[in-house]
Design a protein around this motif. Structure first.
Motif, PDB file in Angstrom:
ATOM      1  N   SER A 223       0.866  -1.190   0.000  1.00  0.00           N
ATOM      2  CA  SER A 223       0.000   0.000   0.000  1.00  0.00           C
ATOM      3  C   SER A 223       0.894   1.229   0.000  1.00  0.00           C
ATOM      4  O   SER A 223       1.952   1.238   0.648  1.00  0.00           O
ATOM      5  CB  SER A 223      -0.906   0.013   1.236  1.00  0.00           C
ATOM      6  OG  SER A 223      -1.749  -1.113   1.258  1.00  0.00           O
ATOM      7  N   GLU A 224       0.470   2.276  -0.710  1.00  0.00           N
ATOM      8  CA  GLU A 224       1.237   3.514  -0.775  1.00  0.00           C
ATOM      9  C   GLU A 224       0.395   4.676  -0.266  1.00  0.00           C
ATOM     10  O   GLU A 224      -0.817   4.715  -0.497  1.00  0.00           O
ATOM     11  CB  GLU A 224       1.687   3.793  -2.215  1.00  0.00           C
ATOM     12  CG  GLU A 224       2.633   2.748  -2.783  1.00  0.00           C
ATOM     13  CD  GLU A 224       3.073   3.091  -4.195  1.00  0.00           C
ATOM     14  OE1 GLU A 224       2.278   3.747  -4.906  1.00  0.00           O
ATOM     15  OE2 GLU A 224       4.181   2.719  -4.577  1.00  0.00           O
ATOM     16  N   THR A 225       1.034   5.625   0.401  1.00  0.00           N
ATOM     17  CA  THR A 225       0.335   6.810   0.888  1.00  0.00           C
ATOM     18  C   THR A 225       1.159   8.052   0.563  1.00  0.00           C
ATOM     19  O   THR A 225       2.367   7.976   0.382  1.00  0.00           O
ATOM     20  CB  THR A 225       0.110   6.762   2.417  1.00  0.00           C
ATOM     21  OG1 THR A 225       1.373   6.936   3.080  1.00  0.00           O
ATOM     22  CG2 THR A 225      -0.508   5.452   2.855  1.00  0.00           C
ATOM     23  N   SER A 226       0.486   9.182   0.515  1.00  0.00           N
ATOM     24  CA  SER A 226       1.186  10.458   0.301  1.00  0.00           C
ATOM     25  C   SER A 226       1.532  11.128   1.618  1.00  0.00           C
ATOM     26  O   SER A 226       2.293  12.097   1.639  1.00  0.00           O
ATOM     27  CB  SER A 226       0.318  11.399  -0.537  1.00  0.00           C
ATOM     28  OG  SER A 226      -0.906  11.668   0.133  1.00  0.00           O
ATOM     29  N   SER A 227       1.012  10.625   2.716  1.00  0.00           N
ATOM     30  CA  SER A 227       1.218  11.216   4.034  1.00  0.00           C
ATOM     31  C   SER A 227       1.868  10.197   4.958  1.00  0.00           C
ATOM     32  O   SER A 227       1.351   9.090   5.131  1.00  0.00           O
ATOM     33  CB  SER A 227      -0.119  11.677   4.630  1.00  0.00           C
ATOM     34  OG  SER A 227      -0.005  11.887   6.026  1.00  0.00           O
ATOM     35  N   ALA A 228       2.998  10.572   5.544  1.00  0.00           N
ATOM     36  CA  ALA A 228       3.673   9.675   6.480  1.00  0.00           C
ATOM     37  C   ALA A 228       2.788   9.369   7.679  1.00  0.00           C
ATOM     38  O   ALA A 228       2.757   8.239   8.172  1.00  0.00           O
ATOM     39  CB  ALA A 228       4.994  10.300   6.933  1.00  0.00           C
ATOM     40  N   LEU A 229       2.063  10.377   8.151  1.00  0.00           N
ATOM     41  CA  LEU A 229       1.202  10.154   9.308  1.00  0.00           C
ATOM     42  C   LEU A 229       0.064   9.197   8.962  1.00  0.00           C
ATOM     43  O   LEU A 229      -0.328   8.359   9.788  1.00  0.00           O
ATOM     44  CB  LEU A 229       0.638  11.493   9.802  1.00  0.00           C
ATOM     45  CG  LEU A 229      -0.114  11.458  11.142  1.00  0.00           C
ATOM     46  CD1 LEU A 229       0.762  10.872  12.240  1.00  0.00           C
ATOM     47  CD2 LEU A 229      -0.578  12.855  11.526  1.00  0.00           C
ATOM     48  N   ALA A 230      -0.443   9.273   7.732  1.00  0.00           N
ATOM     49  CA  ALA A 230      -1.480   8.329   7.307  1.00  0.00           C
ATOM     50  C   ALA A 230      -0.931   6.906   7.306  1.00  0.00           C
ATOM     51  O   ALA A 230      -1.619   5.958   7.711  1.00  0.00           O
ATOM     52  CB  ALA A 230      -1.988   8.699   5.920  1.00  0.00           C
ATOM     53  N   SER A 231       0.309   6.727   6.870  1.00  0.00           N
ATOM     54  CA  SER A 231       0.941   5.409   6.910  1.00  0.00           C
ATOM     55  C   SER A 231       0.989   4.873   8.330  1.00  0.00           C
ATOM     56  O   SER A 231       0.701   3.696   8.580  1.00  0.00           O
ATOM     57  CB  SER A 231       2.358   5.481   6.335  1.00  0.00           C
ATOM     58  OG  SER A 231       2.360   5.866   4.987  1.00  0.00           O
ATOM     59  N   CYS A 232       1.359   5.744   9.262  1.00  0.00           N
ATOM     60  CA  CYS A 232       1.445   5.327  10.659  1.00  0.00           C
ATOM     61  C   CYS A 232       0.086   4.876  11.188  1.00  0.00           C
ATOM     62  O   CYS A 232      -0.015   3.863  11.901  1.00  0.00           O
ATOM     63  CB  CYS A 232       1.988   6.466  11.514  1.00  0.00           C
ATOM     64  SG  CYS A 232       3.712   6.886  11.166  1.00  0.00           S
ATOM     65  N   HIS A 233      -0.963   5.609  10.859  1.00  0.00           N
ATOM     66  CA  HIS A 233      -2.301   5.227  11.317  1.00  0.00           C
ATOM     67  C   HIS A 233      -2.741   3.904  10.686  1.00  0.00           C
ATOM     68  O   HIS A 233      -3.416   3.097  11.332  1.00  0.00           O
ATOM     69  CB  HIS A 233      -3.297   6.339  10.988  1.00  0.00           C
ATOM     70  CG  HIS A 233      -3.240   7.495  11.930  1.00  0.00           C
ATOM     71  ND1 HIS A 233      -3.608   7.398  13.257  1.00  0.00           N
ATOM     72  CD2 HIS A 233      -2.847   8.794  11.745  1.00  0.00           C
ATOM     73  CE1 HIS A 233      -3.455   8.576  13.852  1.00  0.00           C
ATOM     74  NE2 HIS A 233      -2.987   9.430  12.954  1.00  0.00           N
ATOM     75  N   MET A 234      -2.363   3.686   9.433  1.00  0.00           N
ATOM     76  CA  MET A 234      -2.712   2.426   8.787  1.00  0.00           C
ATOM     77  C   MET A 234      -1.999   1.253   9.441  1.00  0.00           C
ATOM     78  O   MET A 234      -2.579   0.182   9.651  1.00  0.00           O
ATOM     79  CB  MET A 234      -2.368   2.509   7.291  1.00  0.00           C
ATOM     80  CG  MET A 234      -3.279   3.463   6.519  1.00  0.00           C
ATOM     81  SD  MET A 234      -2.745   3.734   4.806  1.00  0.00           S
ATOM     82  CE  MET A 234      -3.036   2.099   4.099  1.00  0.00           C
ATOM     83  N   VAL A 235      -0.749   1.453   9.806  1.00  0.00           N
ATOM     84  CA  VAL A 235      -0.022   0.408  10.535  1.00  0.00           C
ATOM     85  C   VAL A 235      -0.687   0.153  11.882  1.00  0.00           C
ATOM     86  O   VAL A 235      -0.868  -0.998  12.297  1.00  0.00           O
ATOM     87  CB  VAL A 235       1.455   0.805  10.720  1.00  0.00           C
ATOM     88  CG1 VAL A 235       2.157  -0.174  11.672  1.00  0.00           C
ATOM     89  CG2 VAL A 235       2.172   0.834   9.379  1.00  0.00           C
ATOM     90  N   ALA A 236      -1.064   1.213  12.570  1.00  0.00           N
ATOM     91  CA  ALA A 236      -1.700   1.063  13.883  1.00  0.00           C
ATOM     92  C   ALA A 236      -2.992   0.269  13.799  1.00  0.00           C
ATOM     93  O   ALA A 236      -3.377  -0.409  14.758  1.00  0.00           O
ATOM     94  CB  ALA A 236      -1.970   2.442  14.489  1.00  0.00           C
ATOM     95  N   GLN A 237      -3.662   0.310  12.643  1.00  0.00           N
ATOM     96  CA  GLN A 237      -4.897  -0.437  12.457  1.00  0.00           C
ATOM     97  C   GLN A 237      -4.648  -1.875  11.978  1.00  0.00           C
ATOM     98  O   GLN A 237      -5.589  -2.609  11.682  1.00  0.00           O
ATOM     99  CB  GLN A 237      -5.798   0.278  11.451  1.00  0.00           C
ATOM    100  CG  GLN A 237      -6.342   1.602  11.959  1.00  0.00           C
ATOM    101  CD  GLN A 237      -7.191   1.438  13.209  1.00  0.00           C
ATOM    102  OE1 GLN A 237      -8.014   0.527  13.297  1.00  0.00           O
ATOM    103  NE2 GLN A 237      -6.983   2.311  14.185  1.00  0.00           N
ATOM    104  N   GLY A 238      -3.380  -2.269  11.913  1.00  0.00           N
ATOM    105  CA  GLY A 238      -3.065  -3.647  11.575  1.00  0.00           C
ATOM    106  C   GLY A 238      -3.002  -3.950  10.096  1.00  0.00           C
ATOM    107  O   GLY A 238      -3.043  -5.121   9.707  1.00  0.00           O
ATOM    108  N   LEU A 239      -2.867  -2.913   9.245  1.00  0.00           N
ATOM    109  CA  LEU A 239      -2.897  -3.130   7.808  1.00  0.00           C
ATOM    110  C   LEU A 239      -1.544  -3.543   7.222  1.00  0.00           C
ATOM    111  O   LEU A 239      -1.471  -3.909   6.053  1.00  0.00           O
ATOM    112  CB  LEU A 239      -3.393  -1.862   7.100  1.00  0.00           C
ATOM    113  CG  LEU A 239      -4.849  -1.485   7.406  1.00  0.00           C
ATOM    114  CD1 LEU A 239      -5.200  -0.160   6.757  1.00  0.00           C
ATOM    115  CD2 LEU A 239      -5.790  -2.573   6.915  1.00  0.00           C
ATOM    116  N   GLY A 240      -0.481  -3.461   8.008  1.00  0.00           N
ATOM    117  CA  GLY A 240       0.809  -3.879   7.489  1.00  0.00           C
ATOM    118  C   GLY A 240       1.965  -3.300   8.278  1.00  0.00           C
ATOM    119  O   GLY A 240       1.778  -2.641   9.308  1.00  0.00           O
ATOM    120  N   ILE A 241       3.172  -3.571   7.773  1.00  0.00           N
ATOM    121  CA  ILE A 241       4.408  -3.049   8.343  1.00  0.00           C
ATOM    122  C   ILE A 241       4.810  -1.814   7.542  1.00  0.00           C
ATOM    123  O   ILE A 241       4.688  -1.792   6.316  1.00  0.00           O
ATOM    124  CB  ILE A 241       5.534  -4.099   8.277  1.00  0.00           C
ATOM    125  CG1 ILE A 241       5.161  -5.334   9.096  1.00  0.00           C
ATOM    126  CG2 ILE A 241       6.858  -3.519   8.781  1.00  0.00           C
ATOM    127  CD1 ILE A 241       6.143  -6.487   8.940  1.00  0.00           C
TER     128      ILE A 241
END
Length: 311
Positions: A223-241
């Motif tokens: 998965s790719e994101t334009s926002s580093a903080l969005a990536s962090c929230h996605m990880v926190a929700q268990g979506l990946g490393i």
């Protein structure tokens, strides 16, 4: 292009925001025909089409998007003139215009430094804008900001640079992930795993790709994101490393993710820049000191973010 007028640019800006001539006209308290004429005269003056017509809607052309990105800051600066004048009339003191990349703006990093600074200089007012790394130097060169906070190095010879912090990118994992107890992660550990990375235009992704591609690792999903903080929230929700800068991670609740050292090490140096011809004020230098202090505190609490390779 000496005949471009502010009214033309305002009409163009209103259409960009509204999407239709009728809605733009309503926001400007003008007739639709007046807005259409202003747009047409602007396009004639600059020599290219700003919009593609699709029914009632106007979709920005490629050239139109590029043009707007370049003039948006100028229009914002014009909007700010009345506020600056009011500050001067009422002697409210310094007004500091800051532009920063997302990881520094959307985490606690900049807000915490500004709070400490504001406690010392309560009369100071701030204008804070988020800009991409490639735009910040343009904003400084065109005097649309007093201080830029960005990832180094910068290319422009017109700016002075003060490094704030050199950190290491970190691996972040969901708290219950099987690898969450690891102190370090390497590319081979991501084999078959769901991975969340910044998009390819982001410097961190470019740095990470060199190691990931050479390892030949195959992800389970990317998965790719334009926002580093969005990536962090996605990880926190268990979506990946994920692989992230430490400042974005520090913006999450303490137990939201697990942090590991990422190897091979990816060093990121952040800094403050200002126009060489306009040396920073004593207050601005004080703010830079506060930024350094907050950065040091964040990396002290996150050992994985402290570089192990000198230089």
């Amino acid at each position: 292009m000496q005949n471009i007028r502010l009214r033309q640019l305002r009409a163009y800006q209103a259409i960009m925001n509204a999407g239709t001539v009728s809605d733009a006209a309503e926001s400007l308290f003008l007739s639709q025909s007046s807005v259409s004429r202003l747009l047409a005269s602007l396009e004639l003056e600059i020599g290219f089409q700003l919009f593609d017509r699709r029914g009632r809607r106007l979709v920005p052309s490629v050239e139109g998007r590029q043009f707007y990105q370049r003039i948006e800051g100028t229009l914002a600066a014009i909007d700010d003139i009345s506020t600056i004048a009011e500050d001067v009339r009422q002697s409210q003191g310094l007004r500091l215009r800051i532009c920063a990349i997302g990881p520094l703006l959307f985490s606690r990093f900049l807000a915490e430094a500004l709070k400490r600074f504001s406690d010392r200089y309560p009369e100071t007012m701030f204008t804070v804008e988020q800009r991409r790394r490639i735009e910040i130097e343009e904003w400084m060169s065109s005097r649309q900001a007093d201080l830029g906070l960005t990832l180094l190095p910068v290319d422009s010879l017109s700016v002075s640079v003060e490094p704030i912090a050199t950190v290491a990118a970190v691996a972040i994992l969901p708290p219950r992930h099987p690898l969450a107890g690891r102190d370090t992660l390497e590319p081979d550990d991501l084999s078959g795993q769901s991975v969340i990375l910044p998009r390819q235009s982001v410097r961190l992704r470019q740095m990470a790709d060199s190691a990931l591609l050479s390892s030949g690792v195959r992800f389970g999903a990317l998965s790719e994101t334009s926002s580093a903080l969005a990536s962090c929230h996605m990880v926190a929700q268990g979506l990946g490393i994920g692989i992230s800068d430490p400042f974005s991670v520090a913006g999450l609740p303490e137990d939201a993710v697990r942090v590991a050292r990422w190897l091979p090490e990816l060093k990121l140096t952040y800094g403050a820049i200002w126009l060489r011809s306009r040396p920073p004020s004593r207050q601005t230098l004080d703010l830079i000191g506060q930024l350094k202090a907050v950065a040091d505190e964040i990396t002290t609490k996150m050992p994985a973010a402290s570089p192990i390779i000198a230089g």
